[in-house]
Every structure is written in structure tokens, then in C-alpha cells.
Design a protein around this motif. Structure first.
Motif, PDB file in Angstrom:
ATOM      1  N   LEU A 506       0.823  -1.218   0.000  1.00 27.43           N
ATOM      2  CA  LEU A 506       0.000   0.000   0.000  1.00 27.43           C
ATOM      3  C   LEU A 506       0.854   1.265   0.000  1.00 27.43           C
ATOM      4  CD1 LEU A 506      -2.882  -0.939   2.454  1.00 27.43           C
ATOM      5  CD2 LEU A 506      -2.709  -1.313   0.005  1.00 27.43           C
ATOM      6  N   GLY A 507       2.053   1.185   0.644  1.00 24.21           N
ATOM      7  CA  GLY A 507       2.924   2.360   0.673  1.00 24.21           C
ATOM      8  C   GLY A 507       3.384   2.781  -0.705  1.00 24.21           C
ATOM      9  N   ALA A 508       3.472   1.822  -1.641  1.00 24.65           N
ATOM     10  CA  ALA A 508       3.899   2.155  -3.000  1.00 24.65           C
ATOM     11  C   ALA A 508       2.765   2.755  -3.819  1.00 24.65           C
ATOM     12  CB  ALA A 508       4.426   0.897  -3.691  1.00 24.65           C
ATOM     13  N   CYS A 509       1.522   2.722  -3.281  1.00 21.32           N
ATOM     14  CA  CYS A 509       0.348   3.205  -4.017  1.00 21.32           C
ATOM     15  C   CYS A 509      -0.110   4.577  -3.540  1.00 21.32           C
ATOM     16  CB  CYS A 509      -0.807   2.213  -3.867  1.00 21.32           C
ATOM     17  SG  CYS A 509      -0.398   0.549  -4.401  1.00 21.32           S
ATOM     18  N   ILE A 510       0.642   5.184  -2.612  1.00 23.89           N
ATOM     19  CA  ILE A 510       0.250   6.489  -2.103  1.00 23.89           C
ATOM     20  C   ILE A 510       1.395   7.476  -2.314  1.00 23.89           C
ATOM     21  CG2 ILE A 510      -1.326   5.515  -0.393  1.00 23.89           C
ATOM     22  CD1 ILE A 510       0.764   5.979   1.730  1.00 23.89           C
ATOM     23  N   HIS A 511       1.034   8.764  -2.368  1.00 24.43           N
ATOM     24  CA  HIS A 511       2.031   9.825  -2.574  1.00 24.43           C
ATOM     25  C   HIS A 511       1.714  10.979  -1.633  1.00 24.43           C
ATOM     26  CE1 HIS A 511       3.318   7.705  -6.191  1.00 24.43           C
ATOM     27  NE2 HIS A 511       2.031   7.605  -6.516  1.00 24.43           N
ATOM     28  N   LEU A 512       2.778  11.595  -1.120  1.00 24.78           N
ATOM     29  CA  LEU A 512       2.619  12.684  -0.153  1.00 24.78           C
ATOM     30  C   LEU A 512       2.404  14.010  -0.874  1.00 24.78           C
ATOM     31  CD1 LEU A 512       5.516  11.841   2.323  1.00 24.78           C
ATOM     32  CD2 LEU A 512       3.141  11.176   2.501  1.00 24.78           C
ATOM     33  N   ARG A 513       1.481  14.802  -0.342  1.00 20.67           N
ATOM     34  CA  ARG A 513       1.347  16.181  -0.821  1.00 20.67           C
ATOM     35  C   ARG A 513       2.388  17.086  -0.159  1.00 20.67           C
ATOM     36  NH1 ARG A 513      -3.632  16.555  -3.402  1.00 20.67           N
ATOM     37  NH2 ARG A 513      -5.137  14.922  -2.866  1.00 20.67           N
ATOM     38  N   ASP A 514       2.778  16.768   1.093  1.00 21.24           N
ATOM     39  CA  ASP A 514       3.772  17.548   1.835  1.00 21.24           C
ATOM     40  C   ASP A 514       4.846  16.592   2.347  1.00 21.24           C
ATOM     41  OD1 ASP A 514       5.271  19.204   3.380  1.00 21.24           O
ATOM     42  OD2 ASP A 514       3.613  19.981   4.597  1.00 21.24           O
ATOM     43  N   PRO A 515       6.078  16.642   1.807  1.00 22.01           N
ATOM     44  CA  PRO A 515       7.126  15.690   2.220  1.00 22.01           C
ATOM     45  C   PRO A 515       7.477  15.789   3.703  1.00 22.01           C
ATOM     46  CG  PRO A 515       7.741  16.829   0.186  1.00 22.01           C
ATOM     47  CD  PRO A 515       6.533  17.523   0.721  1.00 22.01           C
ATOM     48  N   GLU A 516       7.216  16.926   4.358  1.00 23.21           N
ATOM     49  CA  GLU A 516       7.561  17.073   5.771  1.00 23.21           C
ATOM     50  C   GLU A 516       6.699  16.189   6.665  1.00 23.21           C
ATOM     51  OE1 GLU A 516       7.484  21.101   6.973  1.00 23.21           O
ATOM     52  OE2 GLU A 516       8.882  21.800   5.434  1.00 23.21           O
ATOM     53  N   LEU A 517       5.605  15.686   6.145  1.00 24.12           N
ATOM     54  CA  LEU A 517       4.694  14.849   6.943  1.00 24.12           C
ATOM     55  C   LEU A 517       4.966  13.364   6.760  1.00 24.12           C
ATOM     56  CD1 LEU A 517       1.376  16.797   6.305  1.00 24.12           C
ATOM     57  CD2 LEU A 517       2.772  16.847   8.366  1.00 24.12           C
ATOM     58  N   ALA A 518       6.096  13.003   6.132  1.00 27.29           N
ATOM     59  CA  ALA A 518       6.383  11.594   5.837  1.00 27.29           C
ATOM     60  C   ALA A 518       6.466  10.776   7.118  1.00 27.29           C
ATOM     61  CB  ALA A 518       7.681  11.478   5.037  1.00 27.29           C
ATOM     62  N   LEU A 519       7.248  11.246   8.123  1.00 29.15           N
ATOM     63  CA  LEU A 519       7.413  10.482   9.367  1.00 29.15           C
ATOM     64  C   LEU A 519       6.093  10.378  10.118  1.00 29.15           C
ATOM     65  CD1 LEU A 519       9.228   8.999  11.299  1.00 29.15           C
ATOM     66  CD2 LEU A 519       9.883  11.166  12.330  1.00 29.15           C
ATOM     67  N   ALA A 520       5.294  11.453  10.104  1.00 25.71           N
ATOM     68  CA  ALA A 520       3.990  11.426  10.786  1.00 25.71           C
ATOM     69  C   ALA A 520       3.087  10.359  10.177  1.00 25.71           C
ATOM     70  CB  ALA A 520       3.330  12.806  10.702  1.00 25.71           C
ATOM     71  N   ILE A 521       3.039  10.291   8.841  1.00 26.71           N
ATOM     72  CA  ILE A 521       2.155   9.317   8.172  1.00 26.71           C
ATOM     73  C   ILE A 521       2.670   7.900   8.383  1.00 26.71           C
ATOM     74  CG2 ILE A 521       1.334   8.579   5.901  1.00 26.71           C
ATOM     75  CD1 ILE A 521       1.219  11.537   5.122  1.00 26.71           C
ATOM     76  N   GLU A 522       4.008   7.705   8.352  1.00 23.75           N
ATOM     77  CA  GLU A 522       4.542   6.370   8.617  1.00 23.75           C
ATOM     78  C   GLU A 522       4.243   5.935  10.050  1.00 23.75           C
ATOM     79  OE1 GLU A 522       8.473   5.342   7.587  1.00 23.75           O
ATOM     80  OE2 GLU A 522       8.357   6.111   5.550  1.00 23.75           O
ATOM     81  N   SER A 523       4.351   6.854  11.008  1.00 22.02           N
ATOM     82  CA  SER A 523       4.040   6.511  12.398  1.00 22.02           C
ATOM     83  C   SER A 523       2.571   6.146  12.550  1.00 22.02           C
ATOM     84  CB  SER A 523       4.378   7.689  13.310  1.00 22.02           C
ATOM     85  OG  SER A 523       5.751   8.004  13.244  1.00 22.02           O
ATOM     86  N   CYS A 524       1.703   6.762  11.735  1.00 21.81           N
ATOM     87  CA  CYS A 524       0.273   6.459  11.794  1.00 21.81           C
ATOM     88  C   CYS A 524      -0.040   5.110  11.146  1.00 21.81           C
ATOM     89  CB  CYS A 524      -0.517   7.582  11.119  1.00 21.81           C
ATOM     90  SG  CYS A 524      -2.280   7.272  10.982  1.00 21.81           S
ATOM     91  N   LEU A 525       0.471   4.891   9.942  1.00 25.66           N
ATOM     92  CA  LEU A 525       0.104   3.691   9.174  1.00 25.66           C
ATOM     93  C   LEU A 525       0.924   2.466   9.555  1.00 25.66           C
ATOM     94  CD1 LEU A 525      -0.428   5.283   5.639  1.00 25.66           C
ATOM     95  CD2 LEU A 525      -2.089   4.889   7.438  1.00 25.66           C
ATOM     96  N   LYS A 526       2.187   2.654   9.942  1.00 29.22           N
ATOM     97  CA  LYS A 526       3.068   1.572  10.395  1.00 29.22           C
ATOM     98  C   LYS A 526       3.062   0.415   9.397  1.00 29.22           C
ATOM     99  CE  LYS A 526       2.732   2.868  15.254  1.00 29.22           C
ATOM    100  NZ  LYS A 526       2.306   2.487  16.605  1.00 29.22           N
TER     101      LYS A 526
END
Length: 1089
Positions: A506-526
Motif C-alpha cells: 500500500l505504501g507504493a500506491c500512495i504519494h505525499l502532498r507535503d514531504p515534511e509529513l512523511a514520518l507522521a504518516i509512517e508513524s500512523c500507518l506503520k
């Protein structure tokens, strides 16, 4: 004469000197001694007209016409004829009808791209056209372009566009009986001149025929007669064809009569076919009933599953609430324990320090006590010895006793030195043991830190390798086996092993609108970033089989989510979190695949999780105030998780899967690896130093322990020697004075030691009190911490049980969801099967009705009927082999007979039609002749009556056979003079006669309005006055019609009446090519009037 100025009609190019028009209303109800009480027209009259860029005028109008008589007066070039021309063109007339041009593009003003005409027709009363649509007025707007094309807009009274089709305009004109090409309705200046100057009697007859619409009736009759002749030709051809068809039909009938033996069997076969058709229907109905019963049972079970699902959701909610309550209690206890930890540690350090001070004071006190006891013992022995010596008579052994006493004194001094050294060595041993213990603790801490750094280093090195591999293949970020696994999935999908191709990771099927939120989204989705989605459990099992090839037993495999694939994303607007400044995880991601978005919504609720970069702002939003609506939690840019009452720090420092700048990530990792390696080296050096210190201190401790043992042995040995010397029973001669001095000295020492001992005791008691107080405080806080720990232990057990219960309830929920989904799939499949069967039943019923319209009760099954039909067909085929195909002969006979009867019916119908048409046309032509004769007589009467008003005599001679009209007029004394042809009359007399002729045609023709252009141009004042009176009198008698009269005369002599409206056109502007005169100002025009 009342006069009022109505509107200015001016060109936008000359706004400073506007062209003005005056409208005059007349007050009296009747204008020629009239007493008419007829009401004004309700439909078809012209309420207003407005022109823009038409002919040589930039803007004319709007002209608000009255319901009865309207005069448009003005000099040549002022725009009178333009109004009449616009009326013809605006109501759909051809350009040639106006005699002003051959094409519509000639009406567009020079220098302009288009012209516009707006005409408002009255639409009131019972005869109104679509009153509920248009209202009381119909606005006809026409737009003419330079290329000669025009377009229509038909608007209602309120301005709404109803239609833009010319067909609608034609329908309106037919309804109102408006004929813009009829000279009686609209007589243009050119047509009037042609009529006045024409000497052809045939033209006058055509004018009469066209005005009375007799010409149209004549053309219709001619067309009908032509159609009648063509129909007669068709009848003759049909009669010839009938003879041939009848002969053919008789031949077919003769053949049919020859083979009548198979009728019974074919009748039986048809009946069997009828039974067969309805037998198939019966069997499908039985199948339908069985499917309906199964669906009813399935729906009942679905309802039970739904109830169980609701109960399971309630249990899950209760379990989650219980888990949250216990977790909150544990967190509260943990927070309280953590809050007391610094105080407990400080109290422990304080207790240790005070214990040490007390122990040191106790050691000094015990040492003084032992010294005091030894001195006291010595004093007692000295006193006893002195008494013994005093009593002893024998003084011979005194030297030996003194020597022995001296040895004892020396040994005691030696023992005291050894004891002091023993105490010092003991203190050294304690210090070295504490140092070694601290070094070992430090060593353990550094070793643990080294292991953590080593673990981090290994993790970073693996991540660095994955990042370098991902430069060539981004999928390797999600695992080294992912590219190979995806290839295997593609191959399995090509082989048809999957219903739908699984989606992932699923991580390969999504794209960030704001690169600064990468760690936040990874911590959420794990782990969901590495997960895969399957359409059903069958696809899941296939994917599990593929994964086993790439993930060995014991190695964690990616999660597989089973959810039905949909093409559209869930509508979560009603339950999504919203904050004006911060996005949710769902809005912060670009997700092209609806399956991926729906899976993340189902599994993680990403529409309810906010992303807030700043930690402090996140705390303020989630904890300092009420969290936003529908928001469960938030994540910061550092990966920290924030709830309404809790805050968890992230265990990650950088994103692993979603970072975009791989090169920058690699550089940062390489720098961090170098830092970790340097940190490892420092820690190893520190460990080596600590190990050396521990080894050195342990060696020194071992030597001091040996020395301590040696001191113990020496002390025991000295005490033994002292004991032996003291136990010698020999009488020794000792100097009593010396012993007494020694006893006195011993007493002084005892007193000194006793004083020191008292001081040390007081200090020890003081330090003991401090120690006891510190111990009590420490024990109290330790007791509280232990109590909290004791409270936490059962809560942890309860939390584990609650967690297990939540997992069990979740598994139960998934179980019921799967059961429900599986059951609903089966139920929907049965419903689709039911729909198909119902359609099949309808088709079979339709087929059966085509075969047999009335339903038959059938007892036999379709298979038995099929066997009977086959046997009967075999018999019929055997008969056909000997007699021929009866069906084909019968079909040919029926076709021939039907063709003959059909054509015969058509011919008979046409004959009746021709006969009836002859009768109708004979009657209609007689009626037409009567109508023409009646109109002719009325026209003559009106013409004679109108001429007599000026003492003229005249007659009209209609020759309908030669289609001529001869008009003779004699001015003066009537019949006493000979009649003259109109060509012999003067211009004014001819114009007056023409007006009489036109008025007589007005009297016999129907039209809602009449328009005349320059009708009095060739009349003298007397004839003009008489003609005007005649027109006004007719207008007064026909108030239900509208009259629009255009004249260059001033019309200042008109009678006063509010039924007359006068429109005074402004003079043409100076400088115009066709209008030489300068436009008059308002004051000049009023003065001229």
C-alpha cells in the motif's frame, strides 16, 4: 388637443443631439361623432416595436402603439417606412416583400455587424395563444447578421425565452390570423405606388384575390385536384394488379384443397406445442418458488447475522471501553510513579549518606567504648594486683612480675595499633568495594548503551543498503523480496489464479502532498504500508501461498487485507475530522486507487487522524481545548502520537518508506552511521578503561583483604599472649608504687575516654535520629511506590486480559463480517439468479403467449411432451414425403389471399375516397363561388358607399373567368356624367379612390391590424380630409382592430380622442447620405407643431 412627449429614440453615435419622437393621445372616446361601444382588441395587435442598427437608424423606439388608431408622421428619411419594413421582416416576412431590398443583410446599418428587431404582440382574453406560457404579451425578437442569416427568440411577458424556432412564430401568426405579406394587412409605400400607377386590370384582380385569401383557397383546390388525379392513376394500376393476384390466389387455393389429410396431426402437433410452451413455464415457476424460499431463508439468516453483528459490536465497544479505562488507570499510576521517582531517589541518596555518617560515628563510639572497657579492665586488674602485692609477704618475685607486666603493657599497645590499622583497612575495603560496584554498574550501563548503538548501527546499515537498492528499484524499500513477489503476483494473475489482481504494497500506491509529513504518516500507518489488499478469501489464500516462497518460516510476512474491490472511494464527509489549518491523513495523501484509500479508511480510519507539524501546537489543539469534531488522534512531524489525554513519543527518527529525496536520505544515513561508529569506538574505549580499573581495584582489594586477615591473626595472637601472661600464677614482685602510678594514669585515660565516648554517643544519637527520620521518609515514599506498583500489577494483568478480550471480540467481529459478507454474496447471487429466472420466465411466458395466448393447465412434464412432439413430427414428415409440404402450400395460399384482399381493400377504400372527394370538392367549389360572389358584392357595396361620401360615383366589374377587375370612378354629379377609368383621374382623386378600394377590402378581410404607408401622398387637402374621416370612421366602428397609418403630413387637424395615438418622428440627422436635413431640437419641433 392634448399632447405629451413619450420617448426619445436617438442614435448612440450622436448622443448630444438626440432624435426625438412625440406621441399625442386624443381624449374623446369617439372621434367622428361615433358612439361605438366595441371593446379593444385582445389578441394579435402590436403593442410595441423597437429597432437597433436597422437600415440607416442606430436606434428607433420603442413605439408603444395604441389599441385602435396610430399615426406615425414625419418627414422623408425620418424612419416611418423603416418601422413598417421592420414589422414585415420581424414577423417572418421575406426581404422581397418589403420592396426595400433583395436580402436581409441589406437591412443592417452600414458599419455595424448586426441588426435587432423587437415586436410585442398582445395575447389576452379567451383566444390567447398559450396564455399560461406567454402571459398577456408575446415578444418576438429577431437578430439579423451581416451574412443575411437571422435568428428568433420568442419571449413571454416576463422576458423568459420560450422558443427560438420559426415554426413557433408561424403557429402564433396563424393563430392570430396575421399575414404580413397580405397587402390588406400591410400596404407598403412601394406597393401602394405600384397599385396606384398600375393600369393592368389583372393586377387589380390579383390584389383583390390575395387580400381576401381567395387566391390561397384557389391554390388549395388546384392542389387537391392534382392529388385526386394521381390517386385515380393509382386506382387504375391497382385494378390491373388485382386481376393478376386473383388468378394467383385461385391457383394456390386449388393446391391447398388437394392436400387436406394432415390437418388432424398438425392440429395435434400445435396443441402439443402449446402444452410444451406452458410446461416449460410451469417448470421455471417451480424453480422460482424454490429460489424464493431459499432467499427468504437467507434473508432470515442475514437478519440473525445482522443482530449477532450488532451484539458483537456492542461487546467489542464494551471491551475497548474496558481496555481504555484500565489503560487510563495504568497511565495515571505510571505518571504518579514517575512523578515520585526523583523524590524517592533523592531520599535514598540522603538515607545512604546519613547511614554512612551514623556508621562512622558508631564505629568511633564503639572504638571508644572498647577502649574504655579495656582501660576499666586494666584498672580492675591493677587494683587487684596492688592489693595482692600489698598482702603478699613474699617480695622475691617482684622483678619477674614487673617484667611480665611490662610485656603485657607493650602487647596491649601493639594490639591498639593493630586495631587502629584494622579499622583503617576495613574502611579502605568498603571504599574499594563501593568503587568496584560503581564501576561495574557503569560498565553494565555502557555495555547496554553499546548494544543499543550497535543495534541502531546495524539497523541504519540495513536501511542504507535498502535505500541504495531502492535507487534502482523503489519497491525494495518495502522489502528485498517485494519486486520478485510482485512479479509472481503478475504471473499468477495472467494465469487466472486471482479474481482481481491484489494491490500492494500500500505504501507504493500512495504519494505525499507535503514531504515534511512523511514520518507522521509512517508513524500512523506503520505496518499497513507493507500490506496487500485482496478482493476475497480465495485470492488471499493464493497470495499466502506465493508469500511462503519468499518469506521463510519465523520471518514476519506482510499483512493481507480482504475487502471487496470498489471503483469509488467511500463518502466519509459526514464522519471525517476537519480543521481549517491542518489536514487529515486522507487529505494529505494522493491516492489514485480507490481500493487503497478504502482499505486505509477501514483499517486505520485515516479520515479521522489530523497531521500537525508542531508538537506544542498539537498538544494545544488536542489537549488544551476540545479536539476538533470527529478527530480521534493526531500525529506530529516528529512522529509523536497525540490523544486528548495522552502523548506518546515516536520510536522512529526518520521515514523509511515514504521519503522522496533518496540521495539526501542516504547522505544523512551515512553521516549518522559514521557518528554511531565513532560513538561505538568511544564506548569501547570507555569500557576498556573501566575493565582495567575494575581489575586493578579488585587486585588491590584482594591484597588489602589478605592484609586485613593478617591483622586479625596478629590481634588474636597478641590477645593470646596477653591472656597467657595474665594467667601466670606465679607471684611476682612488682613495684607497688609503679602499679599505683599506672593505675592513676589509667584512671585519667578512662576519664578522657569516657568524656569522648559521651560526646560520640550524643553525636551518634543525633545522627541516628537523622538517619531514622530519613529512613522513615524513604520507607514512606517507597511504600507508596510499592503500593502503586502493587496496584499496577493486577491492572497490568487486567489490561492483558482486556487486550486479549478486545482481540477476541475483533476476531469475532471479523468472523461475523466474513460470515455476513459470504452470506450476503450468496444471497445476492441467489437474488441475481432469481432476477435471471424471472426474466427467463417472462421470456418463456412471452414465447408461450405467442404460441398460445391463453394459458393451458398441463399435467405432463416438458420431457414427456418433447418425446410426444418428436414422434408426431416423424409421422408428419413421413406424410410430407408422400404428399408434399402442406405448411408451405398453406403459407403460400394465405400470403396470396392476404395480398389479394389487402390490395382489394385499398382499391375499394380509394374509390370511396375519390367519390367522397368529388362530392366534397363539388360542394366546396360551389361554396367557394358563393363566398367569392358574396365578397365581390360586399366589396362593391362598401366601395360605392365610400365614394358617395364625397359625391363620387363608381362601379367595380369583376370578371372571374378572365381574372380581371375594372374600376370606374366619376367625380362630381354621379350618374349624370359618364364613368371614367381611374387612369383619367387626377393624382389626388386616384389616391382617394384607391383609399376607398382599400377600405372596402378592409371591410371584407380579417386581420388584427392594418398598416398603410403614405396613403395620402397624392391627395389634395379636401380629398385627404375626406379619406382621413373615412378611415377614422371605420376604425371607430372596428375598435377590435388596430390601424397603423404612416404619412409625411403633420396631422395637426386630427380630432381629439384617447383612441388616437400620434407618433411624431424626428427629422433626419445632418450629414447622413440619405437624410439631408438636420434633426430638430425638442423646442423647434414643438414650435413647428
Amino acid at each position: 388637443m392634448a399632447k405629451r412627449k413619450e420617448d426619445n429614440f436617438c442614435s448612440p453615435e450622436n448622443a448630444k443631439r438626440p432624435r426625438q419622437e412625440e406621441v399625442e393621445d386624443f381624449d374623446n372616446d369617439s372621434f367622428i361623432n361615433g358612439t361605438s361601444t366595441l371593446t379593444a382588441a385582445e389578441v394579435g395587435i402590436i403593442e410595441s416595436i423597437q429597432l437597433r442598427n436597422f437600415m440607416c437608424h442606430s436606434m428607433l423606439g420603442p413605439f408603444k402603439f395604441g389599441a385602435n388608431v396610430n399615426f406615425v408622421v414625419g418627414n422623408n428619411g425620418s424612419g416611418k417606412s423603416a418601422v413598417l419594413t421592420a414589422l414585415i421582416v420581424g414577423l417572418g416576412g421575406k426581404a422581397t416583400t418589403t420592396n426595400r431590398g433583395s436580402s436581409l443583410k441589406g437591412f443592417v446599418k452600414d458599419g455595424q455587424s448586426s441588426a435587432d428587431i423587437s415586436i410585442t404582440l398582445r395575447n389576452r382574453g379567451d383566444d390567447a395563444y398559450k396564455a399560461n406560457v406567454y402571459g398577456d404579451s408575446i415578444v418576438v425578437q429577431q437578430h439579423i447578421t451581416m451574412d443575411g442569416s437571422r435568428s428568433y427568440k420568442l419571449k413571454s411577458e416576463r422576458g423568459a425565452v420560450v422558443s427560438n424556432k420559426k415554426e413557433e412564430l408561424i403557429a402564433i401568426l396563424d393563430h392570430f390570423n396575421i399575414q404580413v405579406d397580405n397587402p390588406v394587412s400591410v400596404l407598403t409605400q412601394e406597393m401602394s405606388k405600384q397599385f396606384l400607377q398600375s393600369r393592368n386590370e389583372g393586377d387589380k384582380y390579383k390584389f383583390f384575390m390575395k387580400a381576401t385569401q381567395l387566391e390561397q383557397m384557389k391554390e388549395d383546390y388546384s392542389y387537391i385536384m392534382e392529388t385526386k388525379e394521381r390517386t385515380k392513376e393509382q386506382i387504375n394500376q391497382g385494378e390491373e394488379r388485382l386481376i393478376e393476384l386473383k388468378r394467383n390466389c385461385l391457383e394456390k387455393e386449388e393446391r391447398f384443397q388437394n392436400i387436406a389429410g394432415l390437418s388432424t396431426m398438425k392440429t395435434d402437433l400445435e396443441y402439443l406445442k402449446h402444452e410444451m410452451a406452458w410446461a416449460v413455464v410451469n417448470e421455471i415457476e417451480k424453480q422460482l418458488n424454490a429460489i424464493r424460499d431459499n432467499i427468504k431463508i437467507g434473508e432470515d439468516r442475514a437478519a440473525r447475522l445482522e443482530r449477532k453483528m450488532e451484539e458483537q459490536l456492542v461487546r467489542l465497544k464494551d471491551a475497548e471501553k474496558k481496555y481504555k479505562d484500565i489503560q487510563d488507570k495504568l497511565e495515571k499510576i505510571s505518571e504518579e510513579t514517575n512523578a515520585r521517582a526523583p523524590e524517592c531517589m533523592a531520599l535514598k541518596v540522603d538515607v545512604t549518606a546519613k547511614k554512612k555518617a551514623y556508621n562512622e560515628a558508631e564505629v568511633l563510639y564503639n572504638r571508644s567504648l572498647n577502649e574504655y572497657r579495656a582501660l576499666k579492665k586494666d584498672d580492675e586488674q591493677l587494683c587487684k594486683r596492688i592489693e595482692e602485692l600489698k598482702k603478699s609477704a613474699d617480695q622475691s618475685l617482684e622483678p619477674e612480675r614487673l617484667e611480665r607486666q611490662k610485656k603485657i603493657s607493650l602487647l596491649k599497645k601493639k594490639v591498639k595499633v593493630l586495631q587502629d590499622e584494622e579499622c583503617f583497612v576495613n574502611q579502605e575495603l568498603e571504599q574499594f568495594q563501593q568503587t568496584i560496584e560503581k564501576d561495574k554498574e557503569e560498565h553494565t550501563r555502557i555495555r547496554r548503551e553499546e548494544l543499543d548503538v550497535k543495534h541502531t548501527l546495524n539497523y541504519n546499515q540495513r536501511q542504507l543498503k535498502d535505500l541504495k537498492d531502492s535507487k534502482t528499484d523503489r519497491l525494495k524499500r518495502f522489502g528485498p523480496h517485494v519486486p520478485a513477489l510482485l512479479k509472481a503476483i503478475d504471473e499468477a494473475y495472467r494465469r487466472g489464479q486471482f479474481t482481481y489482481k491484489p494491490v500492494g504494497p500500500l505504501g507504493a500506491c500512495i504519494h505525499l502532498r507535503d514531504p515534511e509529513l512523511a514520518l507522521a504518516i509512517e508513524s500512523c500507518l506503520k505496518g499497513l504500508l507493507q500490506a496487500y489488499c485482496c478482493h476475497n478469501h480465495s485470492d488471499e489464500r493464493v497470495l499466502q501461498t506465493l508469500m511462503r516462497k519468499f518469506y521463510l518460516p519465523g520471518i514476519s510476512r506482510p499483512q493481507i487485507i480482504v475487502s471487496e474491490f470498489r471503483n469509488d472511494i467511500y463518502d466519509v464527509r459526514h464522519r471525517a475530522a476537519y480543521h481549517p489549518e491542518f489536514p487529515t491523513v486522507l487529505t494529505a495523501l494522493e491516492i489514485d486507487n480507490a481500493v487503497v484509500a478504502n482499505s486505509l479508511i477501514d483499517m486505520r480510519g485515516i479520515e479521522t487522524v489530523l497531521l500537525i507539524k508542531s508538537n506544542s501546537v498539537a498538544r494545544a489543539v488536542m489537549q488544551s481545548q476540545k479536539p476538533p469534531k470527529n478527530c480521534r488522534e493526531a500525529f506530529t512531524a516528529d512522529g509523536d502520537q497525540v490523544f486528548a489525554g495522552r502523548y506518546y513519543s515516536s520510536e522512529y527518527t526518520r521515514p523509511k518508506f515514504l521519503s522522496r529525496d533518496v540521495d539526501s536520505e542516504i547522505r544523512e544515513l551515512e553521516n549518522e552511521i559514521e557518528n554511531k561508529k565513532a560513538q561505538m569506538l568511544n564506548l569501547q574505549q570507555h569500557l576498556s578503561t573501566l575493565e582495567k580499573d575494575i581489575k586493578c581495584n579488585e587486585e588491590f582489594l584482594r591484597r588489602r583483604q589478605l592484609h586485613y586477615k593478617e591483622l586479625k591473626i596478629k590481634i588474636r595472637k597478641s590477645f593470646s599472649e596477653i591472656q597467657e601472661l595474665e594467667n601466670i600464677e606465679e607471684h611476682q614482685s612488682v613495684d607497688i608504687a609503679t602499679l599505683e602510678d599506672e593505675a592513676e594514669e589509667n584512671k585519667i585515660k578512662m576519664k578522657t575516654v569516657e568524656e569522648n565516648m559521651e560526646q560520640q554517643k550524643e553525636k551518634m544519637e543525633y545522627l541516628k535520629g537523622l538517619k531514622v527520620e530519613a529512613e522513615n521518609k524513604y520507607e514512606a515514599i517507597k511504600l507508596k511506590v510499592n503500593q502503586l506498583s502493587e496496584l499496577a500489577d493486577p491492572l497490568k494483568d487486567e489490561l492483558n486480559l482486556a487486550d486479549s478480550e478486545v482481540d477476541n471480540q475483533k476476531r469475532g467481529k471479523r468472523h461475523y463480517e466474513e460470515k455476513q459478507k459470504e452470506h450476503l454474496d450468496t444471497l445476492n447471487k441467489k437474488k441475481r439468479e432469481l432476477d435471471m429466472k424471472e426474466k427467463e420466465l417472462e421470456e418463456k411466458k412471452s414465447q408461450a403467449r405467442q404460441i398460445c395466448p391463453e394459458r393451458i393447465e398441463v399435467q405432463k412434464s416438458a420431457s414427456i411432451l418433447d418425446q410426444e412432439i418428436n414422434k408426431l413430427r416423424q409421422k408428419i414428415q413421413a406424410e410430407h414425403a408422400s404428399h408434399g409440404d402442406r405448411e408451405e402450400i398453406m403459407r403460400q395460399y394465405q400470403e396470396a389471399r392476404e395480398t389479394y384482399l389487402d390490395l382489394d381493400t385499398k382499391v375499394r377504400t380509394l374509390r370511396k375516397f375519390i367519390k367522397l372527394l368529388d362530392e366534397i370538392m363539388t360542394h366546396r367549389y360551389k361554396t367557394y363561388q358563393q363566398f367569392r360572389r358574396c365578397l365581390t358584392l360586399r366589396c362593391k357595396l362598401y366601395f360605392d358607399n365610400l365614394l358617395s361620401q364625397r359625391a363620387y360615383c363608381g362601379k367595380m366589374n369583376f370578371d372571374h373567368k378572365n381574372e380581371t377587375l375594372t374600376i370606374s370612378v366619376q367625380p362630381g354629379e354621379g350618374n349624370r356624367a359618364a364613368f371614367n377609368d381611374m387612369r383619367a383621374l387626377s393624382g389626388g382623386e386616384r389616391s382617394f379612390s384607391t383609399v376607398c378600394f382599400i377600405l372596402s377590402l378592409w371591410s371584407i378581410a380579417e386581420s388584427p391590424f392594418r398598416c398603410l404607408d403614405e396613403f395620402d401622398v397624392y391627395m389634395d387637402m379636401v380629398n385627404r380630409r375626406i379619406a382621413m374621416d373615412m378611415i377614422l370612421k371605420m376604425a371607430d366602428s372596428q375598435r377590435f382592430r388596430q390601424f397603423i397609418l404612416l404619412t409625411p403630413q403633420s396631422m395637426s387637424s386630427l380630432p381629439s380622442s384617447k383612441l388616437i395615438r400620434l407618433f411624431r418622428m424626428s427629422d433626419p440627422e445632418r450629414g447622413q447620405l440619405v437624410l439631408p436635413s438636420q434633426a430638430a431640437t425638442q423646442e423647434e419641433e414643438e414650435n413647428g407643431s
